[in-house]
Design an enzyme around this catalytic site. Sequence first.
Site: not given
Ligand code: GEM
Ligand code: ZN
Length: 444
Positions: A319, A184, A392, A187
Amino acid sequence: MRLRNRRDRRVAAALALGIALAVAAPLTAGASQPGRSPAAADPEAVGQYEIRSKSAPSERSAIAATGVSIDEVKPDKLVVSADRSQARELRTLGHELKPLPAPSREPSASAAKVFDFPSADAGYHNYAEATAEIDRLVAAHSAIMHKQVIGKSYEGRDIVAVKVSDNPASDEDEPEVLLTHHQHAREHLTVEMALYLLREFGDDYGKDSRITQAVAGREIWILPDLNPDGGEYDIATGSYRMWRKNTQPNRGSSHRGTDMNRNWDYRWGCCNGSSTSPRDDTYRGAAPESAPEVKVVADFVRGRVVDGKQQITAGIDFHTYSELVLWPYGFTTGDTAPGMTRDDRDAFAAVGRKMAASNGYKPMQSSDLYVTDGSIDDWLWGDQKVFGYTFEMYPSSNRDGGFYPPDEVIERETSRNRDAVLQLIESADCMYRSIGKEQQYCAD
Ligand code: GEM
Ligand code: ZN
Ligand code: CA
Ligand code: CA
């Protein structure tokens, strides 16, 4: 072209900046102009909103199903990224939304440098700086590091895998570990996490016994930047745009970008855990692996199957933000599901909890937050039987900078994961040891 005098130089500099800014122009009308509240800037600017609610996972999943990304989950509130019409839709659903201030940084002393971080955050690496740092580290530690370009992003930037191991040019029979970063765009701390690990392995090999054993007994794949195009787009104007997706165009829409973490080919689009609208932050793409960057990395992982056996046994996808250790599945709220036995789940949870005890993050199954489909960790386990976690990173709250924490925290918040990463690497020969079932699952 020699410039005759100061006036010409000023004109040339303005011209260069103008051209660069045109290149950095918003991919859609919706790109937010930081420093202004989202709605005021333009109707489709993405901004963050606080939703006060003692939400249960099912309510959070319903909110995620509107196509917004959920950035933060607390017992009595959520923070989401949404454009104005999505905010309106959430209000129609009965939620009360409080707009949060856009990430603002002191305007750069000099004119905003395009495709770079605000001067206050110069400690972060843009794509060119990260590439140079990776090349410097690989050259300095060539006895244990080997860089491969495994493919190209949509816009043609290299997607890179650095192998960290003794005899890196040989494929030795050692458990392999996959560390992926920056799916992402906004991030950015996750790229710094990769650079920290490369520096740590390089500097400590031969000096620190734990690092030396990890490097000698494993083949560690560090993929520092899965979404280089999105990352560059997020800082293209010299400040932040809150961009999440890649920058790939979508046929029939003026909105670009696929959410790479909804595009992996396991239960893709199965469960209302992603969006079908190209405008949304969680747009799943036209098909599984339709994002070129996802296909490049999925092909790389599939390429690690040797004599029918996947050599990669464990991984972490980094992330930000929220300070969590997450394990699959995300597509279902069930602890177990086809392909995930009670022992599998218990091993995931045992190692996940130990890593969280080390870095102070909160451990849980990812769907306990909200349901997602097409995420990398579901694919790594569901399709490849790799114990894939999601970390995270810092911060835990929008108040500490959200997606854009100040560069002063980089060293502290990357080194915070040193022990957790080493724990996963050390467990990678047999994850079931964590639940006392080494004999049953790892005897061969
Ligand atoms: C999350 S990262 C994935 C986490 N998975 C679930 N099911 N919550 C995403 O991809 O939305 C948050 C992020 O993007 O950091
Ligand atoms: Zn992310
Ligand atoms: Ca080796
Ligand atoms: Ca190997």
